[in-house]
Design an enzyme around this catalytic site. Structure first.
Site, PDB file in Angstrom:
ATOM      1  CB  SER A 151      22.901 -14.124 -44.058  1.00  0.00           C
ATOM      2  OG  SER A 151      23.914 -13.904 -44.972  1.00  0.00           O
ATOM      3  CE1 TYR A 155      21.462 -17.965 -47.336  1.00  0.00           C
ATOM      4  CE2 TYR A 155      22.977 -16.041 -47.561  1.00  0.00           C
ATOM      5  CZ  TYR A 155      22.346 -17.330 -46.689  1.00  0.00           C
ATOM      6  OH  TYR A 155      22.693 -17.568 -45.374  1.00  0.00           O
ATOM      7  CE  LYS A 164      19.395 -17.409 -44.434  1.00  0.00           C
ATOM      8  NZ  LYS A 164      18.723 -18.140 -43.528  1.00  0.00           N
ATOM      9  CG  ASN A 189      30.354 -21.470 -47.689  1.00  0.00           C
ATOM     10  OD1 ASN A 189      29.985 -20.603 -48.201  1.00  0.00           O
ATOM     11  ND2 ASN A 189      29.640 -22.268 -46.725  1.00  0.00           N
ATOM     12  CB  SER A 191      38.386 -21.203 -57.991  1.00  0.00           C
ATOM     13  OG  SER A 191      38.667 -22.438 -58.862  1.00  0.00           O
TER      14      SER A 191
END
Length: 340
Positions: free
Chosen positions: A126, A151, A155, A201, A218
């Site tokens: 990512s 996260y 990775k 997402n 939002s």
């Protein structure tokens, strides 16, 4: 040349599109997925699209005995590793789950691969590994090591494990693909992104508002130093992303060591620009509200994709308009995702 490929997380969003691309290219595909954030229906749809079926095994990459049985049963040539948790916001709230699933699970997978003498790997990394980038666009030479959320750290940890593995055993041939923001769906409208609960997402959130499933979007922060104050990202069509995996798989067949490629378009769009583009493509209004920034988010992030173009012969072909139309086709045809 036909190969037998193990795809971990192959029933998920990116995994299912890549499974389709592999089958269309003539490969044999074994999908391992625990269905925690995916649906077996995606693989049934893949078969409808291409007339070929992947072999499905339900299970977890943390299950070493299951992995050993898969490698013993199938003559696997390479692994495409997608399996893992992937939501930035959730990772801030549940860091241990991310380290256990993503890091520990990957270690178990790599141990099983080594035991079975399978050393060809394409890893789904990512752009979050770059952290808060000091320059734009982001090339593979930009420093890593300061991701802003668990996260991204998970990775980066896996990338570092893979470098150590390669140094310890020269037979490893590893592609590390650093994605930017995958969006869109297959043009058939049969497979696309189907998140559990409220989407993490942007584009699935926009499309679920457009279809009436959610009340409004939002927008997390409008005070970033960007064109309109909202976050800017590099959005890449998932079909282009899948093609990048096939190109990387071919490249590592003849190249040992660890090779890193960014997969992005080289173009950044803000949240509000994405909303506007979707409204134009779908012919609907997407209501939104500005809310406070999320922890772990950065202002802007887009790729320098020249290395992948030069070394893999890969570049993104789908436009922003393609991304919007394909997303809307998928969402309209499947308002509840794979749960019809």
């Amino acid at each position: 040349m036909k190969h037998s490929i193990l795809v971990t997380g192959g029933a998920g969003y990116i995994g299912s599109h890549t499974t389709l691309a592999l089958l269309e290219a003539g490969h044999e595909v074994i999908v391992l997925d625990n269905l925690a954030n995916s649906s077996l229906e995606s693989l049934r749809r893949v078969e409808r699209i291409c007339g070929k079926a992947a072999t499905f095994v339900e299970g977890d990459i943390r299950d070493r005995a299951l992995l050993d049985s898969i490698f013993a049963r199938y003559s696997i040539d390479a692994v495409l590793h997608f399996a893992g948790l992937k939501a930035v916001g959730e990772s801030v709230q549940q860091p241990l789950a991310y380290y256990e699933n993503n890091v520990s699970g990957s270690v178990v997978l790599f141990q099983a691969m080594a035991a079975a003498s399978v050393f060809n790997l394409v890893f789904s990394s990512s752009a979050t590994v770059y952290g808060e980038p000091k320059q734009m666009p982001i090339s593979e030479d930009c420093p890593t090591g300061t991701p802003t959320n668990p996260y991204g750290r998970s990775k980066l940890m896996i990338e570092e494990i893979l470098r150590d593995l390669s140094l310890s055993e020269p037979r490893w041939s590893i592609a590390v693909l650093r994605y930017f923001n995958p969006v869109g769906a297959h043009s058939s409208g049969l497979i696309g992104e189907d998140p559990n609960g409220i989407p993490n997402n942007l584009l699935p959130y926009i499309s679920q508002v457009a279809v009436g499933k959610l009340q409004k979007l939002s927008v997390y922060g409008d005070d970033y130093p960007t064109v309109d104050g909202t976050g800017v990202r590099d959005y890449i069509h998932v079909v282009d992303l899948a093609d990048g995996h096939l190109k990387a798989l071919a490249a590592i067949a003849t190249e040992q060591g660890v090779h890193v490629w960014n997969l992005g378009t080289g173009q950044g769009y803000s949240v509000l620009q994405m909303v506007s583009a979707f409204e134009q493509a779908a012919g609907v209004t997407v209501p939104y509200a500005i809310v406070p920034r999320r922890g772990g988010d950065i202002a802007e992030c887009w790729a320098d994709p020249k290395k992948a173009a030069h070394e893999l012969g890969w570049q993104a072909k789908h436009s922003l308009d393609d991304m919007m139309h394909d997303t809307w086709r998928w969402q309209q045809s499947n308002p509840n995702g794979f749960s019809q």
